[in-house]
Scaffold this active site. Sequence first.
Site, PDB file in Angstrom:
ATOM      1  N   LYS A 111      27.935  52.964  58.742  1.00 37.51           N
ATOM      2  CA  LYS A 111      26.801  52.130  59.170  1.00 37.51           C
ATOM      3  C   LYS A 111      27.030  51.484  60.535  1.00 37.51           C
ATOM      4  CE  LYS A 111      24.497  51.570  54.812  1.00 37.51           C
ATOM      5  NZ  LYS A 111      23.836  50.793  53.812  1.00 37.51           N
ATOM      6  N   LYS A 192      24.095  61.896  50.684  1.00 36.65           N
ATOM      7  CA  LYS A 192      23.427  61.307  49.512  1.00 36.65           C
ATOM      8  C   LYS A 192      22.016  60.849  49.852  1.00 36.65           C
ATOM      9  CE  LYS A 192      24.408  56.422  49.845  1.00 36.65           C
ATOM     10  NZ  LYS A 192      24.278  55.210  49.102  1.00 36.65           N
ATOM     11  N   LYS A 195      18.189  54.842  50.704  1.00 37.06           N
ATOM     12  CA  LYS A 195      16.993  54.045  51.009  1.00 37.06           C
ATOM     13  C   LYS A 195      16.808  53.861  52.503  1.00 37.06           C
ATOM     14  CE  LYS A 195      17.796  50.687  47.550  1.00 37.06           C
ATOM     15  NZ  LYS A 195      19.066  50.162  48.048  1.00 37.06           N
TER      16      LYS A 195
HETATM   17  N1  AQP Z   1      22.165  59.039  46.111  1.00 36.49           N
HETATM   18  C1  AQP Z   1      22.620  58.301  45.119  1.00 36.49           C
HETATM   19  N2  AQP Z   1      23.024  58.892  43.970  1.00 36.49           N
HETATM   20  C2  AQP Z   1      23.468  58.137  42.925  1.00 36.49           C
HETATM   21  N3  AQP Z   1      23.538  56.787  42.948  1.00 36.49           N
HETATM   22  C3  AQP Z   1      23.131  56.159  44.062  1.00 36.49           C
HETATM   23  N4  AQP Z   1      23.051  54.845  44.405  1.00 36.49           N
HETATM   24  C4  AQP Z   1      22.564  54.745  45.661  1.00 36.49           C
HETATM   25  N5  AQP Z   1      22.327  55.976  46.168  1.00 36.49           N
HETATM   26  C5  AQP Z   1      22.659  56.877  45.204  1.00 36.49           C
HETATM   27  C6  AQP Z   1      23.415  53.739  43.522  1.00 36.49           C
HETATM   28  O1  AQP Z   1      22.310  52.843  43.465  1.00 36.49           O
HETATM   29  C7  AQP Z   1      22.796  51.514  43.281  1.00 36.49           C
HETATM   30  C8  AQP Z   1      22.100  50.552  44.204  1.00 36.49           C
HETATM   31  O2  AQP Z   1      22.367  50.897  45.546  1.00 36.49           O
HETATM   32  P1  AQP Z   1      22.352  49.798  46.690  1.00 36.49           P
HETATM   33  O3  AQP Z   1      21.011  49.278  46.861  1.00 36.49           O
HETATM   34  O4  AQP Z   1      23.388  48.775  46.439  1.00 36.49           O
HETATM   35  O5  AQP Z   1      22.762  50.506  48.005  1.00 36.49           O
HETATM   36  P2  AQP Z   1      23.470  51.802  48.346  1.00 36.49           P
HETATM   37  O6  AQP Z   1      24.530  52.187  47.394  1.00 36.49           O
HETATM   38  O7  AQP Z   1      23.933  51.659  49.747  1.00 36.49           O
HETATM   39  O8  AQP Z   1      22.258  52.785  48.152  1.00 36.49           O
HETATM   40  P3  AQP Z   1      21.156  53.271  49.128  1.00 36.49           P
HETATM   41  O9  AQP Z   1      19.964  53.571  48.348  1.00 36.49           O
HETATM   42  O10 AQP Z   1      21.705  54.351  49.973  1.00 36.49           O
HETATM   43  O11 AQP Z   1      20.794  52.024  50.018  1.00 36.49           O
HETATM   44  P4  AQP Z   1      21.048  51.757  51.540  1.00 36.49           P
HETATM   45  O12 AQP Z   1      20.478  52.932  52.265  1.00 36.49           O
HETATM   46  O13 AQP Z   1      20.293  50.485  51.793  1.00 36.49           O
HETATM   47  O14 AQP Z   1      22.519  51.612  51.777  1.00 36.49           O
HETATM   48  C9  AQP Z   1      24.310  51.547  43.507  1.00 36.49           C
HETATM   49  O15 AQP Z   1      24.957  51.473  42.248  1.00 36.49           O
HETATM   50  C10 AQP Z   1      24.544  52.895  44.111  1.00 36.49           C
HETATM   51  O16 AQP Z   1      25.794  53.417  43.762  1.00 36.49           O
END
Ligand code: AQP
Length: 327
Positions: A111, A192, A195
Site C-alpha cells: 500500500k 486477491k 475493496k
Molecule cells: N479476496 C479475499 N478473499 C478472502 N478473504 C478476504 N478478505 C478480504 N479480501 C479477501 C477478508 O475480509 C475481511 C475484511 O477485510 P478488511 O476490510 O479488513 O480489509 P482487507 O483484508 O484489506 O480486504 P480488502 O477487501 O482488500 O480491503 P482493502 O482493499 O480496503 O484493503 C478480512 O478478514 C480479510 O481477510
Amino acid sequence: MARVLSGIQPSGDLHLGNYLGAIRNWVTDQDSHDAFYCVVDLHALTLDIDPEVLRSRTRDTAIDLLAAGLDPARCTLFVQSHVTEHTQMAWLLECVATMGELGRMTQFKEKSEGKDSIRVGLFTYPVLQAADIVLYDAERVPVGDDQRQHLELAREVANRFNHRFGDHLVVPEASVPPMGARVMDLQHPERKMSKSVNSPLGTVLVLDDPAEIVKKVKKAVTDNENEVRYDPETKPGLSNLLELLAVATGRTPTDVAGSYERYGDLKKDTADALVELLAPLQARRLELAGDPGEVARLLAQGAEKARKVASATYQRAARAVGLLAPE
Ligand code: AQP
C-alpha cells in the site's frame, strides 16, 4: 464459550472475498462462540477517504453485516471508534512493537509502494489491529488468508507485552477457513479480490444484481486451454471459478472440476450459484436500509457491551505498564 473477534474496514463495497473469506464464518461462529465484530472505521482513515463517504460507508457496512446474518442478540456488533479504548490500547502496544517488524508487513509494503508521502497510520495499522483483538481477550480471530501476517504480529506483540509486564493479554490465533480464504480478482486472478483496488469487472460485490454477477463471471479471465482442471498454479482464473462454485455449493474444487468439460458451462453454473448464494442477503439488506434508526440503536447497544469488556482489559494493561490510576 471461547471469545472470537474480527473486523472489517468500511473502505468500499463488500465483495465476495470479504463474504466467503470472513463474514460467512462470522455468522456461523455466533452460535458456538462469544463473538465480537466491529466495523473498523479508524483503520479506514489510513486511506484517502472523504469524511462524508467514510461516515455513510460505516453505516452501510454495518447494515451489510446485519443483512449477512449477524444478529445482535447472538453477537456484539459495534463501530470501532465508538469504543475509545482501541486507540488507548494501540498506544500501549506501539510502545512494545518495533519499527523493524512493522516494516516487514507485506500489506504496508504494497500500500505504500510508489508513494512520496506515507502516513504514520498506515505503518502502525497492524498495531491498532492487535489492540482491537487483545482488548476483547479474543482467542480466535476468523480472517481471510491475507491477514495471516498481521495476526502473527499481534501474537508477537501480545507475547512480548506479557513477557515484559506479566500475563495480562490473551495471545490470539488466526482462524483461516479451509475454502474461500483467498478469493481472486476475476480479471487479475494473480491478485486477491479487494475493496480498494479499482477493478469493476474483477470484483463481485455482495450487492451486485443478478445480471451484473452473470456478466462478471462470464467475462472472467481463464486460459487458452480447454481442459477443466483444478490447478491454481498454472490455471489461476479457472481454479478461482472452481473454488467459488465449490464453496457456494459445499463441494471441493476437484470434485466440481470433474463435473465439467466446457468453460462456458462452468461459468454459467458458477454465476447461478453466486446469485442464489447472495439473494437472501440482498433481500434482508433492502428491509434494513429502510430502518436507519433501528440500525443506529443496535450499534449503540453493541458499543455499550463492547466498552465494558474493552475498558476492563485496558485498565488492566495500563496499570501493568505503570500508568497511575486516576483517583
Ligand atoms: N479476496 C479475499 N478473499 C478472502 N478473504 C478476504 N478478505 C478480504 N479480501 C479477501 C477478508 O475480509 C475481511 C475484511 O477485510 P478488511 O476490510 O479488513 O480489509 P482487507 O483484508 O484489506 O480486504 P480488502 O477487501 O482488500 O480491503 P482493502 O482493499 O480496503 O484493503 C478480512 O478478514 C480479510 O481477510
